[in-house]
Scaffold this active site. Sequence first.
Site, PDB file in Angstrom:
ATOM      1  N   LYS A 169      -3.114  -5.879  -0.143  1.00  0.00           N
ATOM      2  CA  LYS A 169      -4.154  -4.849  -0.188  1.00  0.00           C
ATOM      3  C   LYS A 169      -4.648  -4.529   1.224  1.00  0.00           C
ATOM      4  O   LYS A 169      -4.716  -3.366   1.621  1.00  0.00           O
ATOM      5  CB  LYS A 169      -5.332  -5.306  -1.060  1.00  0.00           C
ATOM      6  N   ASP A 186      -7.589  -2.171  -4.747  1.00  0.00           N
ATOM      7  CA  ASP A 186      -8.717  -3.106  -4.736  1.00  0.00           C
ATOM      8  C   ASP A 186      -9.322  -3.133  -6.145  1.00  0.00           C
ATOM      9  O   ASP A 186      -8.764  -2.565  -7.080  1.00  0.00           O
ATOM     10  CB  ASP A 186      -9.750  -2.699  -3.672  1.00  0.00           C
TER      11      ASP A 186
END
Length: 211
Positions: A120, A138
């Site tokens: 991420k 996220d």
Amino acid sequence: MIAKKTQQILDGLDELFPDAHCELVHRNSYEMAVAVVLSAQTTDASVNKVTPGLFEQFPDAAALASGDIRQIEHCIASLGLYHNKAKAIQGMAQGIHERFHDEVPDTMDDLVSLPGVGRKCANVILSECYGIPSLAVDTHVDRISKRLRLADPDDTVYQVEQKLRKKIPEERWIKTHHQMIFFGRYLCHARNPECARCPFVSICKEKNKNL
Ligand code: SF4
């Protein structure tokens, strides 16, 4: 070809958040990399409160790599998990300094080889620092993707990312990532989403909770 439902979502996001952008304050790729690692499990606003002081004392990867860990902890003490985060950003800075000549790398493989940097964070760095089309998943993007049926409820974040990459045109990845975060942050909250002003009621899996 882009599916009708996906197009409806992209159009709705454009109307809601035409100017969605990264809210982590940064001036260069080093600051972005540090800020995104610090942002795990906390808000961008909290990170933005500590980074000016941190970057004043540790202006680049070399300075952070050789910094006193207690001083680093002191700078970020208002964040949760600050012991671990101090270790993570110093480890990352050491990797950048020692293996990448003080330049934040610009490939997924090199980024995830750095301590503290997961997929991420790497996607955020690639898109924000280098403009490379990426889709960071996220907590907001994960939740929104599942509510809007772009992904299945049991999908892992990696599976969500792969599905989004297939369904959304590549030139929209960076913008859509920011728009989904804004949508999750300011309208489709994890608890008590504001369904009454949501344009996606006809698509959403969880609309009835609040309507
Ligand atoms: S209808 Fe409610 S839960 Fe569904 S996407 Fe919209 S705000 Fe979120």
